[in-house]
Design an enzyme around this catalytic site. Sequence first.
Site, short mmCIF file in Angstrom:
data_model
loop_
_atom_site.label_atom_id
_atom_site.label_comp_id
_atom_site.label_asym_id
_atom_site.label_seq_id
_atom_site.Cartn_x
_atom_site.Cartn_y
_atom_site.Cartn_z
N LYS A 1 70.07 3.65 -40.50
CA LYS A 1 69.91 3.35 -39.08
C LYS A 1 71.12 2.58 -38.58
O LYS A 1 71.66 1.73 -39.28
CB LYS A 1 68.67 2.48 -38.84
CG LYS A 1 67.37 3.13 -39.22
CD LYS A 1 66.22 2.16 -39.00
CE LYS A 1 64.90 2.76 -39.43
NZ LYS A 1 63.80 1.78 -39.29
N ASP B 1 51.81 -3.97 -38.86
CA ASP B 1 52.66 -5.04 -39.39
C ASP B 1 51.84 -6.22 -39.89
O ASP B 1 52.19 -6.85 -40.89
CB ASP B 1 53.68 -5.48 -38.35
CG ASP B 1 54.72 -4.40 -38.07
OD1 ASP B 1 54.88 -3.48 -38.89
OD2 ASP B 1 55.37 -4.47 -37.00
N TYR C 1 68.56 2.77 -31.45
CA TYR C 1 69.07 3.00 -32.79
C TYR C 1 69.08 4.48 -33.15
O TYR C 1 68.27 5.26 -32.71
CB TYR C 1 68.32 2.19 -33.84
CG TYR C 1 66.84 2.41 -33.95
CD1 TYR C 1 66.31 3.20 -34.98
CD2 TYR C 1 65.96 1.82 -33.07
CE1 TYR C 1 64.96 3.39 -35.11
CE2 TYR C 1 64.59 1.99 -33.19
CZ TYR C 1 64.10 2.79 -34.21
OH TYR C 1 62.74 2.97 -34.33
N HIS D 1 60.03 -2.47 -41.74
CA HIS D 1 59.73 -1.05 -41.89
C HIS D 1 60.74 -0.33 -42.78
O HIS D 1 61.88 -0.77 -42.93
CB HIS D 1 59.72 -0.37 -40.52
CG HIS D 1 58.72 -0.95 -39.59
ND1 HIS D 1 58.87 -0.91 -38.23
CD2 HIS D 1 57.55 -1.61 -39.80
CE1 HIS D 1 57.84 -1.48 -37.65
NE2 HIS D 1 57.02 -1.93 -38.58
#
Length: 186
Positions: A72, A167, A132, A62
């Site tokens: 991130k 995905d 995260y 992603h």
Amino acid sequence: MQIEETGLPGLKLLVPQRFGDARGFFSESWNRQRLLDHGIDLDFVQDNHSLSMQEGTLRGLHFQSPPHAQDKLVRCGRGALFDVAVDIRAGSPSYGTWFGVELTAENGRQLLVPAGFLHGFITRAPETEIIYKCTDYYAPDCDGAVAWDSCGIEWGFDGPLVLSDKDAAALSLAEFNSPFVFEDPA
């Protein structure tokens, strides 16, 4: 905090110090000033927490494109995962190169994934939790994915995968036109 270079410009592995006793441990997972002292100046605005129930759950690869690109800081709160980042900055000497690291609740490692990298992971244990931080808010119109099996990543898992429809249908890296441009830090 121990900070390790990964060989890909901007991608870093952070290993916070842990202080333990019979009760468990304490760890400072983020300290703005300590990271500033190492030249890392990020303003995190959103924390995310994800639970994957089955081993072999693969999420990724992603990215969030400009103007809402995200850095991130990823860690594992419970269980184990293999975390991966792929450089997709046009003009980067490491374009298309991936780096992977085992993140577990026990080892406490964190991967700092800068904007301009794909990010994904596969769970190595059931009921794995990922926590995260992000430097920009989620923007659905900037959300994107590249096929998990198009970057030569050695996922190290032979069982059946659990994938989302998004995905499973993502474009390959060869078909992808990156919105990111490499800026040489030198």
